[in-house]
Design a protein around this motif. Structure first.
Motif, mmCIF file in Angstrom:
data_model
loop_
_atom_site.group_PDB
_atom_site.id
_atom_site.type_symbol
_atom_site.label_atom_id
_atom_site.label_comp_id
_atom_site.label_asym_id
_atom_site.label_seq_id
_atom_site.Cartn_x
_atom_site.Cartn_y
_atom_site.Cartn_z
ATOM 1 N N SER A 14 52.198 56.966 38.176
ATOM 2 C CA SER A 14 52.452 56.304 36.896
ATOM 3 C C SER A 14 51.131 55.919 36.269
ATOM 4 O O SER A 14 50.053 56.181 36.818
ATOM 5 N N ILE A 15 51.203 55.227 35.147
ATOM 6 C CA ILE A 15 49.986 54.829 34.439
ATOM 7 C C ILE A 15 49.145 53.881 35.275
ATOM 8 O O ILE A 15 47.906 53.905 35.197
ATOM 9 N N GLU A 16 49.806 53.052 36.114
ATOM 10 C CA GLU A 16 49.037 52.108 36.917
ATOM 11 C C GLU A 16 48.180 52.829 37.954
ATOM 12 O O GLU A 16 47.161 52.293 38.396
ATOM 13 N N THR A 17 48.589 54.030 38.353
ATOM 14 C CA THR A 17 47.780 54.814 39.294
ATOM 15 C C THR A 17 46.406 55.104 38.720
ATOM 16 O O THR A 17 45.377 54.916 39.377
ATOM 17 N N PHE A 18 46.381 55.555 37.478
ATOM 18 C CA PHE A 18 45.125 55.909 36.831
ATOM 19 C C PHE A 18 44.321 54.669 36.444
ATOM 20 O O PHE A 18 43.092 54.665 36.503
ATOM 21 N N VAL A 19 45.032 53.592 36.062
ATOM 22 C CA VAL A 19 44.346 52.338 35.751
ATOM 23 C C VAL A 19 43.665 51.791 36.997
ATOM 24 O O VAL A 19 42.509 51.337 36.958
#
Length: 389
Positions: A14-19
């Motif tokens: 998800s986006i939190e992975t990349f953040v």
């Protein structure tokens, strides 16, 4: 007691992975840019190793002795006596039944989650109204590891005995603030009506008994000390992750490079406790708040309360280095004792404790209340030290 951990399913990526990856790379790149990547990892390993040998084992030794003492106090009725003596203060100060002092004493002698065992005891919990039960989390956390923190501070030198005692007084003040604010929230949550919710007030108080071990007095003393000491070993092992992980990175952000003995220049050698001195910079920016509120002698002192948020055992390991470097004074020890006791790693325990109390929805309220209580504990210790010291 193991903390209850709530898990849920989310998408694998998800986006939190990349953040998270971006923040992780940014953080390590920032530190490596200052001291070098190789030196950075060498400092991290050397600091963690030194903390394990010279700090964790010291705290464990103290925990074993404190565990033996607390077990003896319980075996021979001292805790029961304290319960009776201090019961008259609990209602006007905390708004809780007198029996709650037993939970406070137990967490003082052990750690935050110890009070959860009381909440599962029907004979104990029937003294409480429903809105009072979640406040046990704040009460217990206010005194978590209190005996160990106090003993550790006193062991640093005779000049720190009075500051440690003042810190205990400050922690009591902070605990009152925390519990009272929490009760304000819980009364609203449970729609408490003093004219209707009196279920427990007319329950006849049962006679109080305590279990003791079989055998002679000598055998009871020996068995109790050994069992209490074993609990100290468990506690000492439990703080290893907090000390090594949290404190290593806090020290990496707190202290600066070493000094070359020949040239006097600042250099990075990879030795333990070297760092980039970021927290002192933040402390200097906040000095207009920290100095009048807590009376901190140096900006580096901000590292202790920040570390206490996650693990007070890790925060304690900062103190010997602070004393050696001359960055703290007795007033700081008083504030450290109060905030270390009152906060005692509540960010890492509150979620599990509130879940165990069946009050998960009030977790954010408990954290807000306890944050305010810890600040009040530190400020109260500072002003008391100014008056007495």
């Amino acid at each position: 007691m193991e903390k209850s951990v709530t898990k849920r399913e989310v998408r694998s990526i998800s986006i939190e992975t990349f953040v998270f990856i971006a923040l992780l790379l940014a953080g390590f790149s920032y530190i490596a840019n200052i001291m070098g990547a190789g030196i950075m990892f060498k400092v991290i390993m050397n600091t963690a190793h030194d903390l394990l040998l010279n700090t964790v084992f010291l705290i464990m030794a103290m925990a074993v002795l404190a565990g033996a003492l607390s077990a003896l106090l319980s075996e021979f009725g001292v805790i029961a006596l304290l319960n009776k003596i201090f019961a008259i203060f609990m209602k006007p100060l905390y708004g809780l039944p007198g029996a709650s002092i037993a939970g406070a004493v137990t967490t003082y002698l052990s750690d935050n989650p110890a009070i959860i065992s009381f909440s599962k005891d029907k004979k104990f919990i029937h003294y409480f109204k429903n809105y009072q039960v979640p406040a046990l989390c704040n009460l217990g956390t206010s005194f978590g590891m209190g005996l160990i923190v106090t003993t550790f501070m006193i062991s640093q030198g005779e000049q720190y005995v009075l500051p440690a005692i003042i810190g205990n007084i400050g922690a009591i003040i902070g605990s009152i603030v925390s519990v009272r604010i929490m009760l304000h929230f819980t009364k609203k949550f449970y729609n408490y009506d003093s004219t209707k919710n009196n279920i427990n007030e007319n329950i006849e108080k049962c006679e109080e008994y305590r279990e003791i071990k079989n055998g002679s007095v000598f055998q009871r003393v020996l068995d109790t000390m050994l069992e209490g000491g074993k609990s100290g070993v468990d506690l000492g092992l439990a703080i290893v992750p907090g000390v090594l992980i949290v404190c290593t990175f806090v020290m990496l952000l707190t202290f600066g490079p070493s000094t070359d003995p020949n040239t006097g220049q600042a250099i990075y050698t990879g030795a333990a406790y070297e760092g980039i001195a970021l927290l002192p910079i933040i402390g200097e920016k906040l000095s207009f708040i920290l100095e009048p509120l807590f009376g901190f002698t140096s900006a580096e002192a901000i590292a202790f309360p920040i570390t206490s948020l996650g693990a007070v055992g890790a925060a304690m390991s900062l103190v010997p280095k602070f004393i050696t470097d001359g960055v703290i004074m007795p007033n700081d020890i008083a504030v450290f004792t109060a905030m270390g006791m009152c906060w005692s790693g509540y960010l890492s325990t509150h979620v599990g404790m509130m879940d165990a109390l069946n009050a998960r929805e009030l977790t954010s309220k408990a954290i807000i209340s306890h944050t305010i209580g810890g600040v009040c504990a530190g400020a109260a210790s500072h002003f008391i030290f100014m008056l007495i010291g």
